[in-house]
Design an enzyme around this catalytic site. Structure first.
Site, PDB file in Angstrom:
ATOM      1  N   ASP A 181      32.535   2.569  20.488  1.00  0.00           N
ATOM      2  CA  ASP A 181      31.477   2.960  19.566  1.00  0.00           C
ATOM      3  C   ASP A 181      31.962   4.143  18.726  1.00  0.00           C
ATOM      4  OD1 ASP A 181      29.984   1.202  21.089  1.00  0.00           O
ATOM      5  OD2 ASP A 181      29.129   2.776  22.337  1.00  0.00           O
ATOM      6  N   ASP A 189      26.646  13.520  19.513  1.00  0.00           N
ATOM      7  CA  ASP A 189      27.055  13.029  20.840  1.00  0.00           C
ATOM      8  C   ASP A 189      28.013  14.034  21.460  1.00  0.00           C
ATOM      9  OD1 ASP A 189      26.147  10.763  19.492  1.00  0.00           O
ATOM     10  OD2 ASP A 189      27.287   9.449  20.813  1.00  0.00           O
ATOM     11  N   GLU A 221      29.111   9.276  29.918  1.00  0.00           N
ATOM     12  CA  GLU A 221      29.385   8.064  29.144  1.00  0.00           C
ATOM     13  C   GLU A 221      30.461   8.334  28.087  1.00  0.00           C
ATOM     14  OE1 GLU A 221      26.246   6.760  26.419  1.00  0.00           O
ATOM     15  OE2 GLU A 221      28.028   6.028  25.380  1.00  0.00           O
ATOM     16  N   GLU A 222      30.549   9.557  27.628  1.00  0.00           N
ATOM     17  CA  GLU A 222      31.478   9.886  26.539  1.00  0.00           C
ATOM     18  C   GLU A 222      32.896  10.227  27.010  1.00  0.00           C
ATOM     19  OE1 GLU A 222      30.891   9.468  23.416  1.00  0.00           O
ATOM     20  OE2 GLU A 222      28.733   9.166  23.477  1.00  0.00           O
ATOM     21  N   ASP A 239      24.379  10.292  30.318  1.00  0.00           N
ATOM     22  CA  ASP A 239      24.564   9.753  28.967  1.00  0.00           C
ATOM     23  C   ASP A 239      24.023  10.861  28.068  1.00  0.00           C
ATOM     24  OD1 ASP A 239      24.420   8.498  26.520  1.00  0.00           O
ATOM     25  OD2 ASP A 239      23.349   6.733  27.237  1.00  0.00           O
ATOM     26  N   LEU A 252      23.804  11.512  24.821  1.00  0.00           N
ATOM     27  CA  LEU A 252      22.899  11.177  23.721  1.00  0.00           C
ATOM     28  C   LEU A 252      22.826   9.663  23.614  1.00  0.00           C
ATOM     29  CD1 LEU A 252      21.328  13.193  22.048  1.00  0.00           C
ATOM     30  CD2 LEU A 252      22.874  12.736  20.171  1.00  0.00           C
ATOM     31  N   ASP A 253      21.691   9.157  24.032  1.00  0.00           N
ATOM     32  CA  ASP A 253      21.485   7.716  24.035  1.00  0.00           C
ATOM     33  C   ASP A 253      20.754   7.309  22.754  1.00  0.00           C
ATOM     34  OD1 ASP A 253      21.051   5.024  25.444  1.00  0.00           O
ATOM     35  OD2 ASP A 253      19.027   5.662  24.904  1.00  0.00           O
ATOM     36  N   GLU A 272      22.994   4.622  32.526  1.00  0.00           N
ATOM     37  CA  GLU A 272      21.775   4.096  31.890  1.00  0.00           C
ATOM     38  C   GLU A 272      20.928   3.294  32.881  1.00  0.00           C
ATOM     39  OE1 GLU A 272      23.323   3.724  27.270  1.00  0.00           O
ATOM     40  OE2 GLU A 272      23.947   2.166  28.651  1.00  0.00           O
TER      41      GLU A 272
HETATM   42  P1  AHG Z   1      24.421   4.859  23.302  1.00  0.00           P
HETATM   43  O1  AHG Z   1      23.855   5.401  22.027  1.00  0.00           O
HETATM   44  O2  AHG Z   1      24.329   5.838  24.430  1.00  0.00           O
HETATM   45  O3  AHG Z   1      25.798   4.284  23.140  1.00  0.00           O
HETATM   46  O4  AHG Z   1      23.493   3.656  23.789  1.00  0.00           O
HETATM   47  C1  AHG Z   1      23.138   2.658  22.889  1.00  0.00           C
HETATM   48  C2  AHG Z   1      22.472   1.586  23.648  1.00  0.00           C
HETATM   49  C3  AHG Z   1      21.009   1.804  23.968  1.00  0.00           C
HETATM   50  O5  AHG Z   1      20.468   3.020  23.628  1.00  0.00           O
HETATM   51  C4  AHG Z   1      20.289   0.723  23.219  1.00  0.00           C
HETATM   52  O6  AHG Z   1      19.287   0.191  24.003  1.00  0.00           O
HETATM   53  C5  AHG Z   1      21.348  -0.271  22.928  1.00  0.00           C
HETATM   54  O7  AHG Z   1      22.557   0.414  22.884  1.00  0.00           O
HETATM   55  C6  AHG Z   1      21.114  -0.971  21.621  1.00  0.00           C
HETATM   56  O8  AHG Z   1      22.073  -1.924  21.456  1.00  0.00           O
HETATM   57  P2  AHG Z   1      22.035  -2.973  20.256  1.00  0.00           P
HETATM   58  O9  AHG Z   1      22.247  -2.190  19.005  1.00  0.00           O
HETATM   59  O10 AHG Z   1      23.162  -3.905  20.580  1.00  0.00           O
HETATM   60  O11 AHG Z   1      20.701  -3.663  20.296  1.00  0.00           O
HETATM   61 MN    MN Z   2      23.160   5.061  25.987  1.00  0.00          MN
HETATM   62 MN    MN Z   3      25.324   7.757  24.577  1.00  0.00          MN
END
Ligand code: AHG
Ligand code: MN
Ligand code: MN
Length: 337
Positions: free
Chosen positions: A65, A71, A94-95, A116, A118-119, A283
């Site tokens: 990502d 984050d 997570e990071e 995590d 910043l989710d 998560e």
């Molecule tokens: P993060 O920002 O910690 O990487 O998590 C993102 C996760 C979660 O927050 C969310 O429910 C999901 O990714 C959304 O995924 P899609 O965009 O694939 O729907």
């Molecule tokens: Mn997350």
């Molecule tokens: Mn995150």
């Protein structure tokens, strides 16, 4: 007249710890340190639109990502707030690809913190709610140094879990296995005040949350279940409403209060390489602990999330979580696929 007494999170944590006869106060201090980090992150998130901290660093995290600056900020803030208190023996985020040891110069404690930072961070630019998720275990290994074994755990071992949601107000929701309690940050005094005591999730909801753009990649059971939710049958309150923010903490928090089901099933785009998205340790397991404490359920479709023994730090799992009856119905569809 004020309706009820004002309870700060600090007092609440102390009172919860008193319920444990052998408590040393260590755990109270640990949670307290976390609330300080939460307040600081909340402040930064609130001014994200103003500062040049907003934007992309250009680096990828280990999941591929794109990492936003916030984050990185949240990750460092938690690390720096938690590394010197003497309560933790190890952390994992997570990071970060690897475990995060406590620096040699600081005392080590008996707890493990997984988080995590910043989710939902892809939402920040659009002013959509984001969150922080945390999970706490007692140390398991007995050697001089804590190891990855202390982080690779089963969700049932958790001693506490919670999240902070940076929304229209900032809230912290946590459990130590004695119900789920929510606190709202009063920014004028900088304190989290008890606003949601003993949260119970309705046993059935009317909301489903899933990234429906992925529908073609789902297994048959999930496809049939979502089709079922869209049928018209007022006696079972169908059709359900779709609500999907794309920020797990926010989708989870809404469903916890209103009832409903959140699903992130396995992606079968490449049937030879099925892919789950959400992370077990940062998560799925902490939110599963919270939802069960609130009377709900969390499953992969066939297995209780809390029963999964982690074998990798960044293990991913399918997650179906929310109101008990809704998750049970999903499991029936899933088993018939
Ligand atoms: P993060 O920002 O910690 O990487 O998590 C993102 C996760 C979660 O927050 C969310 O429910 C999901 O990714 C959304 O995924 P899609 O965009 O694939 O729907
Ligand atoms: Mn997350
Ligand atoms: Mn995150």
């Amino acid at each position: 007249m004020q309706k009820s007494k004002v309870v700060t999170i600090q007092r609440h944590i102390v009172e919860q710890e008193r319920l444990h006869p052998n408590a040393t106060g260590d755990f109270t201090c640990l949670l307290w340190d976390l609330t300080i980090a939460a307040k600081t992150i909340s402040r930064e998130v609130n001014k994200a639109g103003l500062a040049d901290i907003l934007g992309i660093t250009g680096e990828n995290n280990i999941h591929g990502d794109v990492v936003k600056k916030l984050d990185v900020y949240a990750n460092e803030k938690i690390y720096k707030s938690m590394n010197h208190g003497g309560h933790l023996c190890i952390m994992a985020s997570e990071e970060n690809e690897d475990i995060i040891p406590i620096p040699d110069e600081f005392p080590k404690g008996k707890y493990v913190l997984l988080f995590d930072p910043l989710d939902g961070s892809s939402n920040i630019d659009a002013n959509v709610c984001v969150g922080t998720i945390f999970s706490i275990y007692r140390r398991k290994t007995t050697g001089k140094e804590s190891t990855i074994e202390d982080c690779l755990r089963k969700g049932t071992d958790q001693v506490a879990a919670g999240y902070i949601i940076y929304g229209s107000s900032t809230m912290m929701v946590y459990t130590t296995g004695q119900g789920v309690h929510g606190f709202t940050l009063d920014p004028s005094i900088g304190e989290f005040l008890l606003s949601h005591e003993n949260i119970r999730i309705p046993s059935k909801g009317k909301i489903y949350s899933i990234n429906e753009g992925n529908a073609n990649t789902w297994d048959e059971g999930t496809k049939k279940y979502i089709a079922y939710l869209k049928e018209n049958d007022p006696s079972t309150e169908r059709p359900y409403s779709l609500r999907y923010i794309g920020s797990l903490v926010s989708d989870f928090h809404r469903n916890l209060l209103y009832g409903g089901i959140f699903l992130y099933p396995v992606d079968y785009k490449d049937p030879k390489k099925p892919k789950a998205k959400l992370r077990l340790l940062y998560e799925a397991a902490p939110l599963a602990f919270i939802v069960e404490q609130a009377g709900g359920k969390a499953s992969t479709g066939k297995e209780r999330i809390l029963n999964i023994q982690a074998t990798e730090l960044h293990q991913k799992v399918p997650l179906v979580i929310g109101s008990k009856e809704d998750v049970l119905t999903y499991e029936k569809f899933f088993s018939q696929k």
